[in-house]
Motif scaffolding. Structure first.
Motif, PDB file in Angstrom:
ATOM      1  N   ASP A   1       0.853  -1.184   0.000  1.00  0.00           N
ATOM      2  CA  ASP A   1       0.000   0.000   0.000  1.00  0.00           C
ATOM      3  C   ASP A   1       0.890   1.236   0.000  1.00  0.00           C
ATOM      4  OD1 ASP A   1       0.839   0.480   2.692  1.00  0.00           O
ATOM      5  OD2 ASP A   1      -0.882  -0.615   3.476  1.00  0.00           O
ATOM      6  N   ARG A   2       0.291   2.384   0.069  1.00  0.00           N
ATOM      7  CA  ARG A   2       1.037   3.649  -0.014  1.00  0.00           C
ATOM      8  C   ARG A   2       2.083   3.799   1.086  1.00  0.00           C
ATOM      9  NH1 ARG A   2      -0.538   8.066  -0.597  1.00  0.00           N
ATOM     10  NH2 ARG A   2      -2.483   8.494  -1.143  1.00  0.00           N
TER      11      ARG A   2
ATOM     12  N   ALA B   1     -14.916   5.639 -13.584  1.00  0.00           N
ATOM     13  CA  ALA B   1     -16.008   4.657 -13.564  1.00  0.00           C
ATOM     14  C   ALA B   1     -15.762   3.599 -12.491  1.00  0.00           C
ATOM     15  CB  ALA B   1     -16.168   4.000 -14.936  1.00  0.00           C
ATOM     16  N   LEU B   2     -14.514   3.189 -12.307  1.00  0.00           N
ATOM     17  CA  LEU B   2     -14.184   2.247 -11.238  1.00  0.00           C
ATOM     18  C   LEU B   2     -14.481   2.870  -9.873  1.00  0.00           C
ATOM     19  CD1 LEU B   2     -10.844   0.928 -12.728  1.00  0.00           C
ATOM     20  CD2 LEU B   2     -12.868  -0.474 -12.298  1.00  0.00           C
ATOM     21  N   ASP B   3     -14.148   4.142  -9.730  1.00  0.00           N
ATOM     22  CA  ASP B   3     -14.429   4.861  -8.492  1.00  0.00           C
ATOM     23  C   ASP B   3     -15.938   4.935  -8.242  1.00  0.00           C
ATOM     24  OD1 ASP B   3     -13.311   6.494  -6.255  1.00  0.00           O
ATOM     25  OD2 ASP B   3     -14.504   8.081  -7.196  1.00  0.00           O
ATOM     26  N   ASP B   4     -16.699   5.216  -9.287  1.00  0.00           N
ATOM     27  CA  ASP B   4     -18.166   5.269  -9.171  1.00  0.00           C
ATOM     28  C   ASP B   4     -18.741   3.905  -8.785  1.00  0.00           C
ATOM     29  OD1 ASP B   4     -18.100   7.945  -9.872  1.00  0.00           O
ATOM     30  OD2 ASP B   4     -18.778   7.609 -11.940  1.00  0.00           O
ATOM     31  N   LEU B   5     -18.201   2.828  -9.360  1.00  0.00           N
ATOM     32  CA  LEU B   5     -18.671   1.478  -9.029  1.00  0.00           C
ATOM     33  C   LEU B   5     -18.408   1.174  -7.557  1.00  0.00           C
ATOM     34  CD1 LEU B   5     -19.891  -1.237  -9.974  1.00  0.00           C
ATOM     35  CD2 LEU B   5     -17.563  -1.937 -10.579  1.00  0.00           C
TER      36      LEU B   5
ATOM     37  N   THR C   1      -7.735  -1.622  -6.927  1.00  0.00           N
ATOM     38  CA  THR C   1      -6.914  -1.149  -8.034  1.00  0.00           C
ATOM     39  C   THR C   1      -5.443  -1.256  -7.649  1.00  0.00           C
ATOM     40  OG1 THR C   1      -7.179   1.123  -7.203  1.00  0.00           O
ATOM     41  CG2 THR C   1      -8.668   0.412  -8.953  1.00  0.00           C
ATOM     42  N   ILE C   2      -4.659  -1.879  -8.519  1.00  0.00           N
ATOM     43  CA  ILE C   2      -3.225  -2.027  -8.267  1.00  0.00           C
ATOM     44  C   ILE C   2      -2.467  -1.341  -9.403  1.00  0.00           C
ATOM     45  CG2 ILE C   2      -1.297  -3.617  -8.006  1.00  0.00           C
ATOM     46  CD1 ILE C   2      -3.208  -5.692  -6.894  1.00  0.00           C
ATOM     47  N   ALA C   3      -1.690  -0.313  -9.027  1.00  0.00           N
ATOM     48  CA  ALA C   3      -0.837   0.368  -9.992  1.00  0.00           C
ATOM     49  C   ALA C   3       0.387  -0.506 -10.207  1.00  0.00           C
ATOM     50  CB  ALA C   3      -0.444   1.752  -9.477  1.00  0.00           C
ATOM     51  N   THR C   4       0.545  -0.973 -11.429  1.00  0.00           N
ATOM     52  CA  THR C   4       1.640  -1.896 -11.723  1.00  0.00           C
ATOM     53  C   THR C   4       2.737  -1.177 -12.502  1.00  0.00           C
ATOM     54  OG1 THR C   4       2.156  -4.119 -12.541  1.00  0.00           O
ATOM     55  CG2 THR C   4       0.577  -2.835 -13.824  1.00  0.00           C
TER      56      THR C   4
ATOM     57  N   ALA D   1      -6.596  13.029  -7.758  1.00  0.00           N
ATOM     58  CA  ALA D   1      -7.177  14.355  -7.533  1.00  0.00           C
ATOM     59  C   ALA D   1      -7.668  14.963  -8.848  1.00  0.00           C
ATOM     60  CB  ALA D   1      -6.152  15.268  -6.870  1.00  0.00           C
ATOM     61  N   GLU D   2      -6.897  14.783  -9.890  1.00  0.00           N
ATOM     62  CA  GLU D   2      -7.230  15.345 -11.212  1.00  0.00           C
ATOM     63  C   GLU D   2      -8.534  14.770 -11.767  1.00  0.00           C
ATOM     64  OE1 GLU D   2      -5.429  14.734 -15.665  1.00  0.00           O
ATOM     65  OE2 GLU D   2      -3.985  15.072 -14.045  1.00  0.00           O
ATOM     66  N   VAL D   3      -8.754  13.471 -11.606  1.00  0.00           N
ATOM     67  CA  VAL D   3      -9.953  12.850 -12.186  1.00  0.00           C
ATOM     68  C   VAL D   3     -11.068  12.634 -11.163  1.00  0.00           C
ATOM     69  CG1 VAL D   3      -8.672  11.784 -14.086  1.00  0.00           C
ATOM     70  CG2 VAL D   3      -9.093  10.472 -11.989  1.00  0.00           C
ATOM     71  N   GLY D   4     -10.833  13.040  -9.907  1.00  0.00           N
ATOM     72  CA  GLY D   4     -11.876  12.966  -8.894  1.00  0.00           C
ATOM     73  C   GLY D   4     -12.072  11.611  -8.238  1.00  0.00           C
ATOM     74  N   VAL D   5     -11.031  10.800  -8.194  1.00  0.00           N
ATOM     75  CA  VAL D   5     -11.129   9.488  -7.533  1.00  0.00           C
ATOM     76  C   VAL D   5     -11.051   9.690  -6.027  1.00  0.00           C
ATOM     77  CG1 VAL D   5      -9.953   7.281  -7.177  1.00  0.00           C
ATOM     78  CG2 VAL D   5     -10.216   8.197  -9.480  1.00  0.00           C
ATOM     79  N   GLU D   6     -12.055   9.168  -5.318  1.00  0.00           N
ATOM     80  CA  GLU D   6     -12.108   9.327  -3.870  1.00  0.00           C
ATOM     81  C   GLU D   6     -12.301   8.013  -3.120  1.00  0.00           C
ATOM     82  OE1 GLU D   6     -15.354  11.992  -3.247  1.00  0.00           O
ATOM     83  OE2 GLU D   6     -14.273  13.709  -4.062  1.00  0.00           O
ATOM     84  N   ASN D   7     -12.625   6.935  -3.827  1.00  0.00           N
ATOM     85  CA  ASN D   7     -13.037   5.703  -3.155  1.00  0.00           C
ATOM     86  C   ASN D   7     -12.141   4.504  -3.425  1.00  0.00           C
ATOM     87  OD1 ASN D   7     -15.674   6.792  -2.139  1.00  0.00           O
ATOM     88  ND2 ASN D   7     -15.944   7.125  -4.333  1.00  0.00           N
ATOM     89  N   LEU D   8     -11.030   4.695  -4.095  1.00  0.00           N
ATOM     90  CA  LEU D   8     -10.178   3.570  -4.475  1.00  0.00           C
ATOM     91  C   LEU D   8      -8.871   3.574  -3.691  1.00  0.00           C
ATOM     92  CD1 LEU D   8     -10.697   3.663  -8.340  1.00  0.00           C
ATOM     93  CD2 LEU D   8     -11.851   2.219  -6.652  1.00  0.00           C
ATOM     94  N   PRO D   9      -8.328   2.390  -3.436  1.00  0.00           N
ATOM     95  CA  PRO D   9      -7.079   2.313  -2.682  1.00  0.00           C
ATOM     96  C   PRO D   9      -5.871   2.631  -3.556  1.00  0.00           C
ATOM     97  CG  PRO D   9      -7.732   0.126  -3.377  1.00  0.00           C
ATOM     98  CD  PRO D   9      -8.848   1.066  -3.799  1.00  0.00           C
ATOM     99  N   VAL D  10      -4.789   3.029  -2.898  1.00  0.00           N
ATOM    100  CA  VAL D  10      -3.503   3.189  -3.572  1.00  0.00           C
ATOM    101  C   VAL D  10      -2.693   1.947  -3.214  1.00  0.00           C
ATOM    102  CG1 VAL D  10      -1.376   4.531  -3.745  1.00  0.00           C
ATOM    103  CG2 VAL D  10      -3.586   5.706  -3.509  1.00  0.00           C
TER     104      VAL D  10
END
Length: 183
Positions: free
Chosen positions: A51-52, A85-89, A102-105, A118-127
């Motif tokens: 994680d972060r 859309a993933l954030d909305d789901l 979500t895993i940043a690979t 922040a730029e795209v408004g993601v608020e509900n997904l893990p880093v």
């Protein structure tokens, strides 16, 4: 007697509906056209990622939940398109029974992920990070984005190659059907 028979019949059909398989074809017809369903669900990777803050995790951390696992990167244009859309789901259906993971690979610095979210408004997904692409490689991810649907037992049941509208009614219905499937 007739009333008991009708009640029994209703219970049997109701129980069977609750344990029914997701309607994969309806999901494809509804816009998830590149959905690939596995004939035999396969266990997901046991390789760890972070994680972060550097804490270690594995996909087993989410066992017992239906998971929509997304491999992405900050530099990937289609990933940038689908992330809201993933954030909305996650906002709509995330909870005790379902989670978008979500895993940043690859090389994705936490500060760049934060700026992107922040730029795209993601608020509900893990880093979550897979910097050496070990989880991605172990799961056969060859390009990005790739989304993997995982059942409650920790098995991959389907995968989607490329970006999709995960906030669509077809996606929400598919996830709801997976959650309703017997554990």
């Amino acid at each position: 007697m007739l009333r008991s028979a009708l009640l029994y019949t209703a219970l049997v059909f109701g129980a069977n509906a609750a344990f029914a398989e997701p309607d994969w074809q309806a999901a494809r017809d509804g816009g998830l056209d590149k959905l690939i369903v596995l004939d035999d669900p396969a266990p997901v990777s046991a390789v760890t990622f972070t994680d972060r803050d550097g804490g270690e995790h594995s996909l087993a951390d989410w066992q017992g939940k239906v998971v929509l696992l997304n491999f992405w990167a900050t530099w990937c244009a289609p990933c940038r398109e689908e992330m809201p859309a993933l954030d909305d789901l996650q906002a709509a259906l995330g909870g005790d029974d379902f989670e978008v993971v979500t895993i940043a690979t690859g090389r994705n610095a936490v500060d760049r992920i934060d700026a992107f979210f922040a730029e795209v408004g993601v608020e509900n997904l893990p880093v979550l990070l897979d910097p050496r692409q070990q989880v991605a490689r172990d799961m056969g991810v060859m390009g990005l984005p790739v989304t993997v649907l995982i059942d409650r037992e920790g098995n991959e049941v389907a995968r989607y190659l490329g970006d999709a509208d995960w906030a669509s009614e077809a996606a929400k219905t598919l996830v709801s059907q997976m959650v309703a499937t017997a554990p």
